[in-house]
Design a protein around this motif. Structure first.
Motif, PDB file in Angstrom:
ATOM      1  N   ASN A 264     -63.887  -2.040 127.995  1.00  0.00           N
ATOM      2  CA  ASN A 264     -64.267  -1.858 129.686  1.00  0.00           C
ATOM      3  C   ASN A 264     -65.246  -0.866 129.774  1.00  0.00           C
ATOM      4  N   GLU A 265     -65.439   0.206 128.874  1.00  0.00           N
ATOM      5  CA  GLU A 265     -66.972   0.818 128.980  1.00  0.00           C
ATOM      6  C   GLU A 265     -68.349   0.235 128.923  1.00  0.00           C
ATOM      7  N   MET A 266     -68.087  -0.720 127.899  1.00  0.00           N
ATOM      8  CA  MET A 266     -69.216  -1.434 127.707  1.00  0.00           C
ATOM      9  C   MET A 266     -69.633  -2.411 128.989  1.00  0.00           C
ATOM     10  N   ALA A 267     -68.627  -2.827 129.698  1.00  0.00           N
ATOM     11  CA  ALA A 267     -68.869  -3.549 130.892  1.00  0.00           C
ATOM     12  C   ALA A 267     -69.193  -2.694 131.938  1.00  0.00           C
ATOM     13  N   GLN A 268     -68.848  -1.556 131.858  1.00  0.00           N
ATOM     14  CA  GLN A 268     -69.128  -0.612 132.980  1.00  0.00           C
ATOM     15  C   GLN A 268     -70.763  -0.369 132.693  1.00  0.00           C
ATOM     16  N   ARG A 269     -70.996  -0.057 131.512  1.00  0.00           N
ATOM     17  CA  ARG A 269     -72.618   0.309 131.005  1.00  0.00           C
ATOM     18  C   ARG A 269     -73.389  -1.163 131.643  1.00  0.00           C
ATOM     19  N   LEU A 270     -73.113  -2.412 131.285  1.00  0.00           N
ATOM     20  CA  LEU A 270     -73.643  -3.660 131.707  1.00  0.00           C
ATOM     21  C   LEU A 270     -73.757  -3.645 133.310  1.00  0.00           C
ATOM     22  N   ALA A 271     -72.598  -3.347 133.784  1.00  0.00           N
ATOM     23  CA  ALA A 271     -72.492  -3.594 135.319  1.00  0.00           C
ATOM     24  C   ALA A 271     -73.559  -2.358 136.015  1.00  0.00           C
ATOM     25  N   ALA A 272     -73.526  -1.095 135.484  1.00  0.00           N
ATOM     26  CA  ALA A 272     -74.390  -0.259 136.008  1.00  0.00           C
ATOM     27  C   ALA A 272     -76.035  -0.576 135.814  1.00  0.00           C
ATOM     28  N   VAL A 274     -77.028  -3.790 135.567  1.00  0.00           N
ATOM     29  CA  VAL A 274     -77.207  -4.849 136.333  1.00  0.00           C
ATOM     30  C   VAL A 274     -77.561  -4.541 137.829  1.00  0.00           C
ATOM     31  N   ARG A 275     -76.647  -3.440 138.355  1.00  0.00           N
ATOM     32  CA  ARG A 275     -76.934  -3.072 139.689  1.00  0.00           C
ATOM     33  C   ARG A 275     -78.246  -2.381 139.963  1.00  0.00           C
ATOM     34  N   GLY A 276     -78.836  -1.803 138.807  1.00  0.00           N
ATOM     35  CA  GLY A 276     -80.277  -1.096 138.857  1.00  0.00           C
ATOM     36  C   GLY A 276     -81.308  -2.182 138.851  1.00  0.00           C
ATOM     37  N   ILE A 277     -81.099  -3.430 138.862  1.00  0.00           N
ATOM     38  CA  ILE A 277     -82.137  -4.407 138.682  1.00  0.00           C
ATOM     39  C   ILE A 277     -82.243  -5.277 140.192  1.00  0.00           C
ATOM     40  N   SER A 278     -83.236  -4.850 140.843  1.00  0.00           N
ATOM     41  CA  SER A 278     -83.050  -5.338 142.294  1.00  0.00           C
ATOM     42  C   SER A 278     -83.056  -6.947 142.143  1.00  0.00           C
ATOM     43  N   GLY A 279     -82.419  -7.720 143.122  1.00  0.00           N
ATOM     44  CA  GLY A 279     -82.531  -9.161 143.019  1.00  0.00           C
ATOM     45  C   GLY A 279     -81.161  -9.791 142.324  1.00  0.00           C
ATOM     46  N   LEU A 280     -80.237  -8.918 141.530  1.00  0.00           N
ATOM     47  CA  LEU A 280     -79.302  -9.138 141.013  1.00  0.00           C
ATOM     48  C   LEU A 280     -77.993  -8.698 141.557  1.00  0.00           C
ATOM     49  N   GLU A 281     -76.907  -9.599 141.576  1.00  0.00           N
ATOM     50  CA  GLU A 281     -75.762  -9.105 142.328  1.00  0.00           C
ATOM     51  C   GLU A 281     -74.446  -9.488 141.486  1.00  0.00           C
ATOM     52  N   ILE A 282     -73.752  -8.410 141.431  1.00  0.00           N
ATOM     53  CA  ILE A 282     -72.345  -8.376 140.674  1.00  0.00           C
ATOM     54  C   ILE A 282     -71.415  -9.089 141.771  1.00  0.00           C
ATOM     55  N   SER A 283     -70.590  -9.691 141.240  1.00  0.00           N
ATOM     56  CA  SER A 283     -69.750 -10.617 142.333  1.00  0.00           C
ATOM     57  C   SER A 283     -68.494 -10.226 142.411  1.00  0.00           C
ATOM     58  N   PHE A 284     -67.952  -9.440 141.416  1.00  0.00           N
ATOM     59  CA  PHE A 284     -66.427  -8.824 141.715  1.00  0.00           C
ATOM     60  C   PHE A 284     -66.331  -7.581 141.028  1.00  0.00           C
ATOM     61  N   PRO A 285     -65.271  -6.588 141.608  1.00  0.00           N
ATOM     62  CA  PRO A 285     -65.398  -5.234 141.032  1.00  0.00           C
ATOM     63  C   PRO A 285     -65.258  -5.382 139.678  1.00  0.00           C
ATOM     64  N   VAL A 286     -65.922  -4.510 138.873  1.00  0.00           N
ATOM     65  CA  VAL A 286     -65.761  -4.267 137.426  1.00  0.00           C
ATOM     66  C   VAL A 286     -64.401  -3.460 136.893  1.00  0.00           C
ATOM     67  N   GLN A 287     -63.426  -4.095 136.714  1.00  0.00           N
ATOM     68  CA  GLN A 287     -62.451  -3.153 136.281  1.00  0.00           C
ATOM     69  C   GLN A 287     -61.689  -3.249 134.983  1.00  0.00           C
ATOM     70  N   SER A 288     -62.441  -4.287 134.442  1.00  0.00           N
ATOM     71  CA  SER A 288     -61.970  -4.420 132.892  1.00  0.00           C
ATOM     72  C   SER A 288     -63.035  -4.771 132.048  1.00  0.00           C
ATOM     73  N   ASN A 289     -63.087  -5.731 131.273  1.00  0.00           N
ATOM     74  CA  ASN A 289     -64.359  -6.005 130.423  1.00  0.00           C
ATOM     75  C   ASN A 289     -65.145  -7.094 130.517  1.00  0.00           C
ATOM     76  N   ALA A 290     -65.073  -7.895 131.969  1.00  0.00           N
ATOM     77  CA  ALA A 290     -65.814  -8.992 132.208  1.00  0.00           C
ATOM     78  C   ALA A 290     -66.879  -8.392 133.310  1.00  0.00           C
ATOM     79  N   VAL A 291     -68.065  -8.950 133.257  1.00  0.00           N
ATOM     80  CA  VAL A 291     -69.034  -8.705 134.346  1.00  0.00           C
ATOM     81  C   VAL A 291     -69.413 -10.085 134.756  1.00  0.00           C
ATOM     82  N   LEU A 292     -69.053 -10.376 135.958  1.00  0.00           N
ATOM     83  CA  LEU A 292     -69.610 -11.703 136.509  1.00  0.00           C
ATOM     84  C   LEU A 292     -70.946 -11.468 137.627  1.00  0.00           C
TER      85      LEU A 292
END
Ligand code: PLP
Length: 347
Positions: A264-272, A274-292
């Motif tokens: 889960n922490e790795m997913a949070q790191r990945l999500a953070a 991705v959020r910092g790259i303008s032009g990319l969008e995360i589709s769902f709240p990241v609450q476990s180990n998946a990042v869409l």
């Protein structure tokens, strides 16, 4: 470039050290077959401790059979299975739930973020009450869900209460139950039977075990003859100790939660990142180990050309899914993020 680890699925990883060590420990001498061994007893007892209740426990090879056989135990052939339209039961089990129930009809529920809307349970269960349509049988809830979101115990409770009011039993597809538990901070009991869940399919494979899922009946009456279902379904392994020993390794000192928390922490790191790259969008709240992530086709292709593996179109048509597992490292995450950054900047 050949990479050691990828983000395609959390079942692409190997066996975690705790599960591996327990298998080696079990690989000494003889033990009775078909689950009558000391490892299987220990694993079931550990699950009873963790869930704080005298539940019935069975071990099967994979999540599809855990779902299909447990649904068959909860549902007659003339009844229906209600599940989210994105659920694995509906989309990824090749009709096994329909097959093992001898023809139960699957009815699809809507709900934002891959989470079942309780009003949908009521609507679909009450939609038809005539003899010409299947009788509502069971509600299947995925925890954590296919989108990576995690239901709260209150949400599970409301769904279960609604289900019971409509005459449905409640099954939980917990192929990533460990990730949901690591994310939520509540007790396994609160997340399941105290909230009204009758049966949980608790995934071991994606958590770090080689092979094996636990089917846990909180409602013991429903477990009647389940051992026969497992045997008939080809799910009773004779050398059961090699399925159950890794569970002992995972459960005895909390490795299951440590690995899930790490994923889960790795997913949070990945999500953070991705959020910092303008032009990319995360589709769902990241609450476990998946990042869409919504990746444009050209970016998706370039990322693949750089040797990365992830899935696209598997959950929703527009999303690319990045799964983290027990062995995902911060370096893996930072490396894929660096490539994503370059690709998006160059686009
Ligand atoms: C992986 C998965 C399963 C189990 O799949 P098997 O390949 O049969 O082990 C079940 N439910 C969900 C939501 C999954 O992601």
């Amino acid at each position: 470039m050949k990479r050691t680890r990828q983000f395609l699925s959390d079942n692409n990883s190997g066996i975690c050290p705790e599960a591996w060590a327990a298998m080696a420990e079990a690989n000494v001498g003889h033990e009775p077959a078909y689950g009558n061994d000391t490892w299987t007893q220990r694993a079931a007892d550990l699950l009873r401790n963790i869930f704080e209740t005298d539940c019935e426990v069975f071990f099967v090879f994979n999540g599809t059979s855990a779902n299909a056989l447990s649904l068959a135990a909860l549902c007659q052939s003339y009844q229906s299975i209600l599940c989210h339209e994105l659920s694995h039961v509906e989309s990824s089990e090749c009709g096994a739930p329909e097959f093992f129930t001898n023809g139960s009809k699957i009815l699809l529920l809507k709900g934002a973020d891959g989470k079942i809307d309780p009003a949908e349970v009521e609507r679909v269960a009450r939609n038809r009450t005539d003899i010409h349509y299947p009788k509502p049988g069971v509600l299947s809830i995925t925890q954590s869900a296919e989108t990576g979101i995690v239901y709260t115990p209150a949400e599970i409770g409301l769904l279960a209460e609604t289900a019971k009011r409509c005459g449905l039993r409640v099954q939980m597809d917990g192929s990533r139950f460990a990730n949901a538990m690591a994310s939520s901070g509540v007790s396994p009991a609160e997340m399941t039977w105290r909230a009204g869940v009758d049966v949980l399919c608790f995934g071991g494979t994606k958590n770090g075990i080689a092979v094996g899922e636990a089917v846990i009946f909180f409602n013991r009456d429903l477990a009647r003859d389940f051992a026969y279902r497992c045997k008939q379904g080809g799910q009773l392994t004779s050398k059961m100790r090699f399925i159950s020993a890794p569970w002992v390794g995972m459960l005895k000192d909390g490795a299951w939660l440590r690995h899930a928390r790490h994923a889960n922490e790795m997913a949070q790191r990945l999500a953070a990142g991705v959020r910092g790259i303008s032009g990319l969008e995360i589709s769902f709240p990241v609450q476990s180990n998946a990042v869409l992530v919504k990746l444009a086709k050209p970016a998706e292709e370039q990322l693949r050309q750089r040797g990365w593996m992830f899935s696209t179109g598997g959950i929703t048509e527009v999303d690319s899914r990045f799964m983290c597992g027990w062995d995902t490292t911060a370096e893996d995450v930072d490396a894929v993020l660096a490539d994503l950054r370059e690709i998006v900047r160059g686009a």
